[in-house]
Design a protein around this motif. Sequence first.
Motif, PDB file in Angstrom:
ATOM      1  N   ALA A   1       0.850  -1.080   0.030  1.00 55.65           N
ATOM      2  CA  ALA A   1      -0.129   0.006  -0.036  1.00 55.65           C
ATOM      3  C   ALA A   1       0.859   1.149   0.043  1.00 55.65           C
ATOM      4  N   ALA A   2       2.112   1.203   0.761  1.00 49.85           N
ATOM      5  CA  ALA A   2       2.967   2.411   0.703  1.00 49.85           C
ATOM      6  C   ALA A   2       3.631   2.723  -0.635  1.00 49.85           C
ATOM      7  N   LEU A   3       3.767   1.584  -1.321  1.00 50.16           N
ATOM      8  CA  LEU A   3       4.584   1.579  -2.680  1.00 50.16           C
ATOM      9  C   LEU A   3       3.529   2.100  -3.818  1.00 50.16           C
ATOM     10  N   GLY A   4       2.385   1.578  -3.487  1.00 51.02           N
ATOM     11  CA  GLY A   4       1.467   1.697  -4.899  1.00 51.02           C
ATOM     12  C   GLY A   4       1.304   3.062  -5.346  1.00 51.02           C
ATOM     13  N   PRO A   5       0.998   4.105  -4.505  1.00 49.73           N
ATOM     14  CA  PRO A   5       0.716   5.588  -5.158  1.00 49.73           C
ATOM     15  C   PRO A   5       1.835   6.154  -5.625  1.00 49.73           C
ATOM     16  N   PHE A   6       3.068   5.572  -5.679  1.00 55.52           N
ATOM     17  CA  PHE A   6       4.223   6.021  -6.149  1.00 55.52           C
ATOM     18  C   PHE A   6       4.798   5.378  -7.062  1.00 55.52           C
ATOM     19  N   SER A   7       4.150   4.248  -7.614  1.00 57.83           N
ATOM     20  CA  SER A   7       4.595   3.322  -8.718  1.00 57.83           C
ATOM     21  C   SER A   7       3.938   3.607 -10.183  1.00 57.83           C
ATOM     22  N   PRO A   8       4.463   3.544 -11.132  1.00 63.49           N
ATOM     23  CA  PRO A   8       3.979   3.694 -12.438  1.00 63.49           C
ATOM     24  C   PRO A   8       2.879   2.455 -12.765  1.00 63.49           C
ATOM     25  N   GLY A   9       2.105   2.616 -14.116  1.00 68.59           N
ATOM     26  CA  GLY A   9       1.311   1.676 -14.314  1.00 68.59           C
ATOM     27  C   GLY A   9       1.735   0.551 -15.079  1.00 68.59           C
ATOM     28  N   PRO A  10       0.789  -0.495 -15.594  1.00 75.50           N
ATOM     29  CA  PRO A  10       1.545  -1.431 -16.469  1.00 75.50           C
ATOM     30  C   PRO A  10       2.050  -1.280 -17.570  1.00 75.50           C
ATOM     31  N   ASP A  11       1.737   0.042 -18.227  1.00 77.83           N
ATOM     32  CA  ASP A  11       2.392   0.213 -19.473  1.00 77.83           C
ATOM     33  C   ASP A  11       3.918   0.539 -19.404  1.00 77.83           C
ATOM     34  N   ALA A  12       4.162   1.207 -18.312  1.00 76.88           N
ATOM     35  CA  ALA A  12       5.719   1.470 -17.788  1.00 76.88           C
ATOM     36  C   ALA A  12       6.458   0.033 -17.809  1.00 76.88           C
TER      37      ALA A  12
END
Length: 290
Positions: free
Chosen positions: A220-231
């Motif tokens: 949950a902590a990493l999710g908001p700062f991670s790019p989406g599947p296209d990246a």
Amino acid sequence: MDKHAVVTGATGGIGIAIARRLADQGCAVTLVGRGDQRLHDAVGQIRTAVPHAELRQERADLSRLDEVRDLASRLSRGPLPDVVISNAAVVAPVGTRTADGLPRTLVVNHLAPYLLLRSLVAPLGRRPARFVVVGASPTGLARTPVDVADLASERGLGWPPSMRPFVAYARTKNMNAMFVHALARRLSGTRITVNGVHPGIIRGTGLGRDARGALKLFGAALGPFSPGPDAGADTPAWLATSTETEGVSGRFYVRRTAVATAPHTTDAARCDLLWDESARLSGMPSALAP
């Protein structure tokens, strides 16, 4: 482009993004997934984005080695693939076993690609082909070496217990790197190449669906700062089709750049021990068929 690409774990996350990119580049793409409905939905999503897409579907539960064998057999009957991207992965609760009595994380993440790619070598023969194995961060995994005497990860998973599924997952991702090096050595002199890739820390992959406790908080902590599947799809798709990587084998890529993996993943003796034990667990001979 006139190539046939096979993508496992292609019904969501990074896998469907890879399949969409390859289809947009003119590849005929075979999507491999566990369920008919999810495969149908994935095909619809890709066709909406790429109306000219040439798509096929293959249903296979990669936690079942018999279904992996059947998948390899169907793919071997043609059209033979020019590209195979092994993308499917899970972070299963520790203790979750498959129909073969093996840890689910071990089977899906390591034994399935080991069995599938090995099984395609002989049918491909002298044809050129690229195998791409989607792994994880070489830097992060450096501290999680594989215990080649304990592939089931029954010991040494650390504390707290809620993080143990991720440690077991990390070990299988190091197995991916070791498999790439071992298979590349055995394919030397052929026209088949095999490379590994870290797609990045990506949200929306579904890997954390069974997470609990500290592992769930970590995700949950990493999710908001991670790019989406296209990246996450960028480097695997590039590696599978780029002229820059034609003929290149036995390397591991991050952001389209070849990087070193930990010494414990490239040591030939350790890689061979993993190879032989993987052969035993998957019911294959140790020797690679010509």
